[in-house]
Design a protein around this motif. Structure first.
Motif: not given
Length: 142
Positions: A42, A71, A69, A25-26, A17-18, A20-22
């Motif tokens: 990243s 990161p 919400e 999303e994780l 997972v990046s 900066d993903q929320s």
């Protein structure tokens, strides 16, 4: 026994997972892949952190639903212990038990190549014990 022995049967698929993903999303990644942790990266190769279900639950408790919400970088563990394929399984099991973590990224030449869970370690050990038992039984009955 080495980590490479576990990887031979488990495989080297790893979900990342990046940063900066929320967190939302994780959670979708964890649910979709039916896993308990992902490596934060990243580029899919560098280990920047690791984040697990436990991290989410603890932050939900302390900060509330607004964390969904945020990161991933806000809740990830930044200091990550890693192993190489040449490292021993027994040593990894001891480290995981002593430090109370269940997932360890596997890195080779500075690149993420897999992730090993305590379940993978236990499954491998049970397979090994079963094979040893079968060999002993065959030896005794011959």
């Amino acid at each position: 026994m080495k980590i490479s022995d576990v990887l031979r049967t488990k495989g080297t698929d790893v979900v990342t997972v990046s940063p900066d993903q929320s967190v939302g999303e994780l959670l979708a990644l964890l649910a979709d892949h039916q896993i308990g942790a992902v490596v934060v990266s990243s580029d899919g190769e560098a280990v920047e952190g690791i984040v697990s279900e436990r991290d989410v639950v603890r932050r939900l408790h302390s900060e509330g639903a607004s964390i969904i919400e945020a990161p991933v970088s806000q809740i990830m563990t930044k200091e990550v212990r890693t192993v190489t394929p040449a490292d021993g399984i027994a040593e990894l099991a001891v480290t995981m038990t002593e430090h109370r973590f269940r997932h360890v990224p596997v890195v080779e030449d500075g690149r993420l190549i897999a992730i090993v869970s305590i379940g993978d370690v236990v499954k491998h050990r049970l397979r090994t014990l079963s094979a040893e038992r079968d060999q002993l039984e065959a030896y005794i009955t011959q």
